[in-house]
Each structure stands twice: as structure tokens, then as C-alpha cells.
Design a protein around this motif. Structure first.
Motif, short mmCIF file in Angstrom:
data_model
loop_
_atom_site.label_atom_id
_atom_site.label_comp_id
_atom_site.label_asym_id
_atom_site.label_seq_id
_atom_site.Cartn_x
_atom_site.Cartn_y
_atom_site.Cartn_z
N SER A 110 -33.79 -13.93 -5.61
CA SER A 110 -34.77 -14.90 -6.13
C SER A 110 -34.87 -16.16 -5.28
O SER A 110 -35.95 -16.70 -5.08
CB SER A 110 -34.41 -15.28 -7.57
N ILE A 153 -25.41 -9.61 0.63
CA ILE A 153 -25.55 -10.74 -0.30
C ILE A 153 -24.90 -11.93 0.41
O ILE A 153 -23.71 -12.17 0.26
CB ILE A 153 -24.80 -10.49 -1.63
N THR A 191 -33.56 -12.93 -11.53
CA THR A 191 -33.93 -14.12 -12.29
C THR A 191 -35.41 -14.49 -12.19
O THR A 191 -36.03 -14.83 -13.20
CB THR A 191 -33.09 -15.33 -11.80
N ASN A 235 -26.19 -3.01 -11.69
CA ASN A 235 -24.86 -3.31 -11.15
C ASN A 235 -23.73 -2.67 -11.93
O ASN A 235 -22.64 -2.53 -11.39
CB ASN A 235 -24.59 -4.82 -11.21
N ARG A 239 -34.35 -7.74 -3.62
CA ARG A 239 -33.74 -7.45 -4.92
C ARG A 239 -33.86 -8.69 -5.80
O ARG A 239 -33.16 -9.66 -5.61
CB ARG A 239 -32.27 -7.07 -4.73
#
Ligand SMILES: *Cc1c(COP(=O)(O)O)cnc(C)c1O
Length: 239
Positions: free
Chosen positions: A206, A167, A224, A61, A221
Motif C-alpha cells: 500500500s 518485503i 490496507t 499469509n 500486493r
């Protein structure tokens, strides 16, 4: 250290199993979903360890942090994906150092990436980021802007438009997660009906990878669940 390696290996196996189980459950070919290891805040040593376990694709990122890892891990030849917000004065190093960019949300950025992609590299793979939940704070193009933006980006010579990324707003509710991903799947099929040959839905993290796979994710993607809780950016990671 041995303990850490064991737990990282165990986390990787758990994530791979979740992907396989979701594919089985939703009638998808297990090979149709690619794992992208989201490695922001992780050290090069952590990336090296998970690469040794077979992970070949990393998502970053923050440009400066990414460039250091790209340099440190050249011998591994991983595939590098840029997934963070893009400032227009930072496009050149992105065009020069990455294989994929998932976070393109306006034409200006796409044009710069195309102009700055070196001729000796293959075209840069692009996903358009969609603000699918319509959150004010999130980056991403709107679904209304998407058709025009896709047609324009698809004409840029040094880019290869592959698909869409999102997202969605965080929620624990599976059906709500699925609704956002369904909009993405429908948007992709509209673009394909319009004549663009897109093959990628970059969605699922996650906490929602199963819902994303249910709706056709081709790249998940994962941070965690693979690496454990994120390191604080302003603290020195413990070695
Ligand atoms: C951090 C991040 C992820 C991974 O999130 P986890 O919940 O840690 O799996 C995925 N995509 C983007 C764009 C991210 O910034």
C-alpha cells in the motif's frame, strides 16, 4: 453495509488509479502490473464483495485462515497466492490449494512443494523471497544465495519458477524505497542472463507501490489501501 460497499469500491478505484498513474509516469504498459488483493484477516464476505467489483486474485499469509476462505469461495474460482512464512510441515495443503507461492526461501520447502503438488493440477507458480534489506528479523534468501537456489528450484518438476518477491524495510522515503526495488530488478535480470526465463517481480504494498512499479514490479500486493485498516486477528470481525 451499503456505505461499506461504497467505500470498498472507492478504495479499489483509488488503488487501480494509482497503478495506472504509476504505469503512465514510468512508461509502462498498464496491463503489465497485476493487482493481488492481500486478504489476511478479511472475512469471506469482504472477499466476495471485492470479487464482485472485479478482483480475482487473493494473497493469504495464514494457512488455516486461508483454507477456510478457499473453501467458502470455491464458486468464484479466484486465484490463490500464498505469501506468508512457510513451515515445512505445512507444505502439503499449500501445494494442494494454491496457484502461486511467493514466499519460498529455501530449497527444502521448494522440494516438498514440488513433491506434494497433485498431478492433476498445473505446476505451482513460485517466487523466491529475497531479504533485500538484509534485516535480521525478516525471512528470505540473501542475494548471495539467490543464483544457486534459483538454479536448483528451476529443476523441480512440479514447480514453475516465475520470479522474485521482497518485503523491503519500511520507509516513507521514495528514493530509499526505490533503491531496494532496484536491487530486485537487477537480481531478476541477472537470473535471466543466466538462462532462467523469469517474468515476475512481486513487490510493492500500500505505501510503496509507485516505487515498486518504477522498478518493474509485475505483481503489487495490496492490503490496507484496498480493505482499510486490518482487523485484529484475535477479535471477531463485525458483520
Ligand atoms: C500484509 C502484506 C501485504 C500488504 O500490506 P499492506 O501494507 O496492507 O498493503 C503485502 N505483502 C505481504 C507479504 C503481506 O504480509
Amino acid at each position: 453495509m451499503t456505505n461499506n460497499l461504497h467505500s470498498q469500491e472507492a478504495r479499489l478505484q483509488t488503488v487501480l488509479q494509482r497503478i495506472t498513474d504509476a504505469c503512465t509516469h514510468y512508461g509502462r504498459d498498464a496491463g503489465s502490473v497485476t493487482l493481488l488483493a492481500v486478504s489476511k484477516t478479511r472475512t469471506s464476505d469482504e472477499l466476495r464483495a471485492i470479487a464482485a467489483a472485479g478482483v480475482r486474485r487473493f494473497g493469504e499469509n495464514y494457512l488455516q485462515e486461508a483454507l477456510e476462505k478457499i473453501d467458502a469461495l470455491r464458486d468464484l474460482e479466484p486465484e490463490w497466492h500464498f505469501i506468508g512464512p512457510i513451515q515445512s510441515n505445512k507444505t502439503r495443503p499449500i501445494a494442494e490449494n494454491f496457484d502461486w507461492v511467493h514466499s519460498v526461501d529455501r530449497l527444502k520447502i521448494a522440494k516438498r512443494l514440488s513433491e506434494q503438488r497433485p498431478d492433476n493440477l498445473p505446476p505451482l507458480n513460485i517466487c523466491l523471497q529475497i531479504n533485500v534489506s538484509g534485516e535480521q528479523s525478516k525471512s528470505g534468501a540473501t542475494l548471495e544465495e539467490l543464483l544457486a537456489l534459483s538454479r536448483q528450484v528451476a529443476t523441480l518438476p512440479r514447480l514453475r519458477l516465475r520470479g522474485l518477491m521482497a518485503i523491503p524495510a519500511h520507509t516513507e522515503d521514495f528514493e530509499t524505497q526505490r533503491q531496494a526495488f532496484r536491487l530486485m530488478r537487477e537480481a531478476l535480470s541477472q537470473l535471466n542472463a543466466d538462462g532462467l526465463a523469469l517474468d515476475t517481480l512481486s513487490m510493492g504494498m500500500s505505501s510503496d507501490l509507485e516505487a515498486a512499479i518504477a522498478e518493474g514490479a509485475t505483481i503489487v500486493r495490496i492490503g490496507t489501501a484496498l480493505f482499510g485498516p486490518r482487523h485484529q486477528k484475535n477479535k471477531t470481525p463485525v458483520h
